[in-house]
Design an enzyme around this catalytic site. Sequence first.
Site, PDB file in Angstrom:
ATOM      1  N   HIS A 142       1.799  -1.470 -12.936  1.00  0.00           N
ATOM      2  CA  HIS A 142       1.207  -1.564 -11.601  1.00  0.00           C
ATOM      3  C   HIS A 142       1.383  -0.225 -10.900  1.00  0.00           C
ATOM      4  CE1 HIS A 142      -0.152  -3.304  -7.882  1.00  0.00           C
ATOM      5  NE2 HIS A 142       0.962  -2.951  -7.270  1.00  0.00           N
ATOM      6  N   GLY A 157       5.311   1.841  -6.755  1.00  0.00           N
ATOM      7  CA  GLY A 157       6.076   1.298  -5.638  1.00  0.00           C
ATOM      8  C   GLY A 157       5.763  -0.175  -5.474  1.00  0.00           C
ATOM      9  N   GLU A 158       6.477  -0.819  -4.564  1.00  0.00           N
ATOM     10  CA  GLU A 158       6.277  -2.242  -4.335  1.00  0.00           C
ATOM     11  C   GLU A 158       4.879  -2.520  -3.807  1.00  0.00           C
ATOM     12  OE1 GLU A 158       9.299  -3.736  -1.790  1.00  0.00           O
ATOM     13  OE2 GLU A 158      10.949  -3.298  -3.178  1.00  0.00           O
ATOM     14  N   SER A 159       4.407  -3.730  -4.038  1.00  0.00           N
ATOM     15  CA  SER A 159       3.082  -4.124  -3.581  1.00  0.00           C
ATOM     16  C   SER A 159       2.983  -4.026  -2.060  1.00  0.00           C
ATOM     17  CB  SER A 159       2.797  -5.561  -4.030  1.00  0.00           C
ATOM     18  OG  SER A 159       1.520  -5.975  -3.621  1.00  0.00           O
ATOM     19  N   GLY A 160       1.916  -3.402  -1.567  1.00  0.00           N
ATOM     20  CA  GLY A 160       1.688  -3.276  -0.133  1.00  0.00           C
ATOM     21  C   GLY A 160       2.364  -2.097   0.517  1.00  0.00           C
ATOM     22  N   ILE A 161       2.991  -1.226  -0.260  1.00  0.00           N
ATOM     23  CA  ILE A 161       3.730  -0.110   0.335  1.00  0.00           C
ATOM     24  C   ILE A 161       2.811   1.045   0.736  1.00  0.00           C
ATOM     25  CG2 ILE A 161       4.246   1.235  -1.752  1.00  0.00           C
ATOM     26  CD1 ILE A 161       7.161   1.430  -0.641  1.00  0.00           C
ATOM     27  N   GLY A 162       1.576   1.071   0.203  1.00  0.00           N
ATOM     28  CA  GLY A 162       0.632   2.111   0.621  1.00  0.00           C
ATOM     29  C   GLY A 162       0.114   2.998  -0.495  1.00  0.00           C
ATOM     30  N   LYS A 163       0.199   2.539  -1.732  1.00  0.00           N
ATOM     31  CA  LYS A 163      -0.259   3.355  -2.870  1.00  0.00           C
ATOM     32  C   LYS A 163      -1.775   3.600  -2.807  1.00  0.00           C
ATOM     33  CE  LYS A 163       1.316   0.420  -5.905  1.00  0.00           C
ATOM     34  NZ  LYS A 163       1.926  -0.545  -4.980  1.00  0.00           N
ATOM     35  N   SER A 164      -2.516   2.523  -2.582  1.00  0.00           N
ATOM     36  CA  SER A 164      -3.978   2.652  -2.556  1.00  0.00           C
ATOM     37  C   SER A 164      -4.438   3.478  -1.364  1.00  0.00           C
ATOM     38  CB  SER A 164      -4.622   1.262  -2.512  1.00  0.00           C
ATOM     39  OG  SER A 164      -4.306   0.518  -3.670  1.00  0.00           O
ATOM     40  N   ASP A 181      -4.337   0.064  -8.977  1.00  0.00           N
ATOM     41  CA  ASP A 181      -3.735  -1.245  -9.231  1.00  0.00           C
ATOM     42  C   ASP A 181      -3.143  -1.372 -10.632  1.00  0.00           C
ATOM     43  OD1 ASP A 181      -2.980  -3.819  -8.315  1.00  0.00           O
ATOM     44  OD2 ASP A 181      -4.559  -4.673  -9.559  1.00  0.00           O
ATOM     45  N   GLU A 206      -8.556  -1.434  -4.038  1.00  0.00           N
ATOM     46  CA  GLU A 206      -8.352  -2.576  -3.139  1.00  0.00           C
ATOM     47  C   GLU A 206      -7.610  -2.101  -1.895  1.00  0.00           C
ATOM     48  OE1 GLU A 206      -5.649  -6.581  -2.621  1.00  0.00           O
ATOM     49  OE2 GLU A 206      -5.612  -5.479  -4.518  1.00  0.00           O
ATOM     50  N   ARG A 247      17.367  15.662  -0.915  1.00  0.00           N
ATOM     51  CA  ARG A 247      16.832  16.592   0.084  1.00  0.00           C
ATOM     52  C   ARG A 247      16.737  18.018  -0.450  1.00  0.00           C
ATOM     53  NH1 ARG A 247      19.844  15.748   5.728  1.00  0.00           N
ATOM     54  NH2 ARG A 247      18.188  17.224   6.288  1.00  0.00           N
TER      55      ARG A 247
END
Length: 310
Positions: A142, A157-164, A181, A206, A247
């Site tokens: 994913h 990253g986790e679903s909904g974190i802003g990849k797309s 996706d 998506e 950092r």
Amino acid sequence: MAQVKLLDLVNRMKLKNISPGVDLTEITIGDSQVNRPALQLSGYFEHFDCSRVQVMGNVEFSYMQTFSKEERLKKYETIFSFGDGKMPCMVFCRGLVPEDDVVKLAAKYGVPILLTDKMTSEFMASTIRWLNVQLAPCISIHGVLVDVYGEGLLIIGESGIGKSEAALELIRRGHRLVTDDVVEIKKVSDETLVGSSPEVTKNFIELRGIGIIDVKTLFGVECVKESMTINLVIKLEEWKNGTQFDRVGLDEEYMEFLGIKVVCQTIPIRPGRNLAVICETAAVNHRQKKMGYNATKELYKRVQDNLRRG
């Protein structure tokens, strides 16, 4: 074990089938290497891998012509019958065409005869390269894969974190989408991973609240790409108080896919951070490191020199 349809190879290499009685749709290839029958033509069959694509060049063809027709057919029959139907095909290169009796003999054992005008070495190299990709070990993960300044960035990253959303902004800034996706990763060599898109989701992104968008239709064909070598992994994580993030970047982290390690950089996410700019900077910085310059090491050197002078 991965298999490739012989018909796909025929279409890819533009081969001509002169065995109309043999059904190519049922034949598959499971070995990425090809074989030029040399010792086999003289009767030595130890270690003969008949499951590979068999290639006849000018040397092999000329050698067979030195025999009488009866002897020649007998040698061909021994080769075609070896392995009980495991031989996927025999390809004659350089525009060479076997006699009709050889074609009929091959059809008797279910071996298609294919023709190409390419030079033997050129055909073998192209075929091996293509089969290596098609038969390479493959996994699906994913994430999002984008071509940024010639560097393949795998954003996870986790679903909904802003990849797309990050991918969409990168596309608007002139970079190219490979897949959203689902990323299919193939190990094409001991050092190289290539990512591509499943055919179902190809060119689609998506976006929550909007739905599915077609990148190729909206932004043009120059904004999409079929496949890309994976050079850098960007891992998106939510910013949490107390969590320590790198950092300085002196020690590189890695993520492993199919036994190959890829440099991985963890990027904390919080409101106001421009992910597209960060991804671009990460790509350029990674490229700079590959060219021999590391800003972190340069800063460390300056600090050490300053301390010594002080």
